[in-house]
Design an enzyme around this catalytic site. Sequence first.
Site, PDB file in Angstrom:
ATOM      1  CB  CYS A 156      -0.952  -0.028   1.195  1.00  0.00           C
ATOM      2  SG  CYS A 156      -0.162  -0.433   2.763  1.00  0.00           S
TER       3      CYS A 156
HETATM    4  N1  LIG Z   1      -4.499  -4.386   5.107  1.00  0.00           N
HETATM    5  C1  LIG Z   1      -3.941  -3.697   4.121  1.00  0.00           C
HETATM    6  O1  LIG Z   1      -4.164  -2.478   3.975  1.00  0.00           O
HETATM    7  C2  LIG Z   1      -3.040  -4.368   3.140  1.00  0.00           C
HETATM    8  C3  LIG Z   1      -2.606  -5.662   3.290  1.00  0.00           C
HETATM    9  N2  LIG Z   1      -1.748  -6.217   2.388  1.00  0.00           N
HETATM   10  C4  LIG Z   1      -1.260  -7.586   2.558  1.00  0.00           C
HETATM   11  O2  LIG Z   1      -2.326  -8.491   2.310  1.00  0.00           O
HETATM   12  C5  LIG Z   1      -2.195  -9.634   3.148  1.00  0.00           C
HETATM   13  C6  LIG Z   1      -3.462  -9.752   3.991  1.00  0.00           C
HETATM   14  O3  LIG Z   1      -3.583  -8.578   4.785  1.00  0.00           O
HETATM   15  P1  LIG Z   1      -4.858  -8.267   5.695  1.00  0.00           P
HETATM   16  O4  LIG Z   1      -6.101  -8.559   4.947  1.00  0.00           O
HETATM   17  O5  LIG Z   1      -4.641  -6.937   6.249  1.00  0.00           O
HETATM   18  O6  LIG Z   1      -4.655  -9.386   6.843  1.00  0.00           O
HETATM   19  P2  LIG Z   1      -5.725  -9.993   7.838  1.00  0.00           P
HETATM   20  O7  LIG Z   1      -4.957 -10.377   9.060  1.00  0.00           O
HETATM   21  O8  LIG Z   1      -6.889  -9.082   7.963  1.00  0.00           O
HETATM   22  O9  LIG Z   1      -6.201 -11.344   7.090  1.00  0.00           O
HETATM   23  C7  LIG Z   1      -5.373 -12.469   6.948  1.00  0.00           C
HETATM   24  C8  LIG Z   1      -6.206 -13.593   6.357  1.00  0.00           C
HETATM   25  O10 LIG Z   1      -5.388 -14.759   6.162  1.00  0.00           O
HETATM   26  C9  LIG Z   1      -6.043 -15.886   6.794  1.00  0.00           C
HETATM   27  N3  LIG Z   1      -4.984 -16.841   7.146  1.00  0.00           N
HETATM   28  C10 LIG Z   1      -4.089 -16.767   8.152  1.00  0.00           C
HETATM   29  N4  LIG Z   1      -3.241 -17.835   8.109  1.00  0.00           N
HETATM   30  C11 LIG Z   1      -3.621 -18.588   7.038  1.00  0.00           C
HETATM   31  C12 LIG Z   1      -3.161 -19.808   6.480  1.00  0.00           C
HETATM   32  N5  LIG Z   1      -2.123 -20.466   7.005  1.00  0.00           N
HETATM   33  N6  LIG Z   1      -3.807 -20.315   5.401  1.00  0.00           N
HETATM   34  C13 LIG Z   1      -4.863 -19.669   4.858  1.00  0.00           C
HETATM   35  N7  LIG Z   1      -5.351 -18.489   5.347  1.00  0.00           N
HETATM   36  C14 LIG Z   1      -4.730 -17.958   6.418  1.00  0.00           C
HETATM   37  C15 LIG Z   1      -6.790 -15.250   7.941  1.00  0.00           C
HETATM   38  O11 LIG Z   1      -7.800 -16.060   8.459  1.00  0.00           O
HETATM   39  P3  LIG Z   1      -7.584 -17.042   9.726  1.00  0.00           P
HETATM   40  O12 LIG Z   1      -6.516 -16.435  10.591  1.00  0.00           O
HETATM   41  O13 LIG Z   1      -8.909 -17.119  10.397  1.00  0.00           O
HETATM   42  O14 LIG Z   1      -7.147 -18.333   9.113  1.00  0.00           O
HETATM   43  C16 LIG Z   1      -7.357 -14.031   7.207  1.00  0.00           C
HETATM   44  O15 LIG Z   1      -8.433 -14.440   6.393  1.00  0.00           O
HETATM   45  C17 LIG Z   1      -0.925  -9.427   3.997  1.00  0.00           C
HETATM   46  O16 LIG Z   1       0.170 -10.008   3.370  1.00  0.00           O
HETATM   47  C18 LIG Z   1      -0.778  -7.899   3.973  1.00  0.00           C
HETATM   48  O17 LIG Z   1       0.549  -7.552   4.197  1.00  0.00           O
HETATM   49  C19 LIG Z   1      -1.348  -5.542   1.283  1.00  0.00           C
HETATM   50  C20 LIG Z   1      -1.738  -4.256   1.070  1.00  0.00           C
HETATM   51  C21 LIG Z   1      -2.599  -3.546   1.997  1.00  0.00           C
HETATM   52  C1  LIG Z   2      -0.753   0.339   9.170  1.00  0.00           C
HETATM   53  C2  LIG Z   2       0.070  -0.892   8.894  1.00  0.00           C
HETATM   54  O1  LIG Z   2       0.431  -1.627   9.800  1.00  0.00           O
HETATM   55  N1  LIG Z   2       0.370  -1.123   7.633  1.00  0.00           N
HETATM   56  C3  LIG Z   2       1.120  -2.273   7.192  1.00  0.00           C
HETATM   57  C4  LIG Z   2       1.294  -2.270   5.699  1.00  0.00           C
HETATM   58  C5  LIG Z   2       0.218  -2.979   4.935  1.00  0.00           C
HETATM   59  C6  LIG Z   2       0.690  -3.408   3.541  1.00  0.00           C
HETATM   60  O2  LIG Z   2       0.728  -2.804   2.506  1.00  0.00           O
HETATM   61  O3  LIG Z   2       1.182  -4.524   3.484  1.00  0.00           O
HETATM   62  P1  LIG Z   2       2.202  -5.423   2.743  1.00  0.00           P
HETATM   63  O4  LIG Z   2       3.304  -4.767   2.095  1.00  0.00           O
HETATM   64  O5  LIG Z   2       2.686  -6.145   3.877  1.00  0.00           O
HETATM   65  O6  LIG Z   2       1.444  -6.225   1.797  1.00  0.00           O
HETATM   66  C7  LIG Z   2       2.514  -2.284   7.823  1.00  0.00           C
HETATM   67  O7  LIG Z   2       3.115  -1.246   8.032  1.00  0.00           O
HETATM   68  O8  LIG Z   2       3.037  -3.391   8.001  1.00  0.00           O
END
Ligand SMILES: NC(=O)C1=CN([C@@H]2O[C@H](COP(=O)(O)OP(=O)(O)OC[C@H]3O[C@@H](n4cnc5c(N)ncnc54)[C@H](OP(=O)(O)O)[C@@H]3O)[C@@H](O)[C@H]2O)C=CC1
Ligand SMILES: CC(=O)N[C@@H](CCC(=O)OP(=O)(O)O)C(=O)O
Length: 335
Positions: A156
């Site tokens: 992000c």
């Molecule tokens: N939040 C954001 O703004 C952004 C996030 N990202 C990236 O996207 C990814 C997800 O982020 P986010 O949605 O915030 O994370 P969350 O913690 O909200 O969601 C993680 C998800 O993964 C599942 N999970 C965990 N362990 C496993 C496993 N072993 N097998 C299958 N599913 C699993 C969890 O469910 P459960 O634990 O119940 O299994 C949950 O559905 C991360 O890599 C993050 O860095 C990228 C850009 C922006």
């Molecule tokens: C507020 C906050 O905690 N933000 C996350 C970044 C989320 C994101 O972009 O994640 P990935 O690059 O991991 O996909 C962090 O700093 O780790």
Amino acid sequence: MTTIAIIGASGYAGATLAKLIATDDSLTLGGLYVSEASADAGTPLSVLYPEMLGLVDQPLQGLSAEALQQLCQNHQGVCLATEHQVSATLVPTLLEAGLSVFDLSGGHRFKDAAIYPEFYGFEHPHPEHLLQAEYGLVDWYPHTLNKSKLIAVPGCYPTASLLALKPLQQAGLLSESAMPVINAVSGVSGAGRKAQLNTHFCQVSLTPYGVLGHRHQPEIETYLGHPVVFTPHLGNFKRGILATIVCQLKAGITDSEIAEAYAVYQGNAGVKLLPQGSWPKVDDVAGSGRCLLAWKFDAGKQTLVVASAIDNLMKGAASQALDCINIHFGHEVYS
Ligand SMILES: NC(=O)C1=CN([C@@H]2O[C@H](COP(=O)(O)OP(=O)(O)OC[C@H]3O[C@@H](n4cnc5c(N)ncnc54)[C@H](OP(=O)(O)O)[C@@H]3O)[C@@H](O)[C@H]2O)C=CC1
Ligand SMILES: CC(=O)N[C@@H](CCC(=O)OP(=O)(O)O)C(=O)O
């Protein structure tokens, strides 16, 4: 129709993506998966997110070995909205089954495996796959997204920062002897859905974190081709990122050269320049797949300030992933 599964579908990024895929005319939303032992297995996604009632009512499935096998047989593509190491471990099986993989984590954003122990805290289990991944910054690299079955969807903060800085770098305007200084604030949803004390909404008060060591610093530098100083901050709002970036430009650069550099986004629905004098706000991008940019230049100091706002869960994750999927499969893209 192309059928897409999501692993990590109960998380903030995965659930946002499920909603986008469910409403996309070219795609069919397939299986939704969580970890095998997840407390949410068996629960419809719309029970966790009632805004999706009637739209995404299929239950979340635990990712057992059997479920993984079925996933591989019944889908053309899979999105990994999972933690970096989980994604890195799952990718070989999914690629061997012939699926196109869209990894929303940082598990495949670098060719250099040495970045992982230094910035991610683990040795990459399959460095051979790093070489084949294409970086899905859709506004800059749309033509490479059908060249590989493994797409690394950008982070992000890197999305917000690169969309602001790449026009300047491409036009050769950045001073070679100075580093752009990126100060960026993210809403709490950036930290994911799982409860942690330091990202508990009531505990959060605007603060820097990951100072001089956040994993997005090498990601920005790699895809900008220029060193930067990057400082993320956590803010007490739910969603959105605002990056305010100060850069030194080369001597003699003018306002019109800067305007020409940003004209690269003319006609691009995904990145919009605000009129001079206006600045982007996070509320203006919340829920949208757009990046809003604005800049001001002090010719006396050769200093440019550029601000970039995105929704971390949309342009910073799910809507950018959706664009990657549609470009990869040759469908029309609506930003
Ligand atoms: N939040 C954001 O703004 C952004 C996030 N990202 C990236 O996207 C990814 C997800 O982020 P986010 O949605 O915030 O994370 P969350 O913690 O909200 O969601 C993680 C998800 O993964 C599942 N999970 C965990 N362990 C496993 C496993 N072993 N097998 C299958 N599913 C699993 C969890 O469910 P459960 O634990 O119940 O299994 C949950 O559905 C991360 O890599 C993050 O860095 C990228 C850009 C922006
Ligand atoms: C507020 C906050 O905690 N933000 C996350 C970044 C989320 C994101 O972009 O994640 P990935 O690059 O991991 O996909 C962090 O700093 O780790």
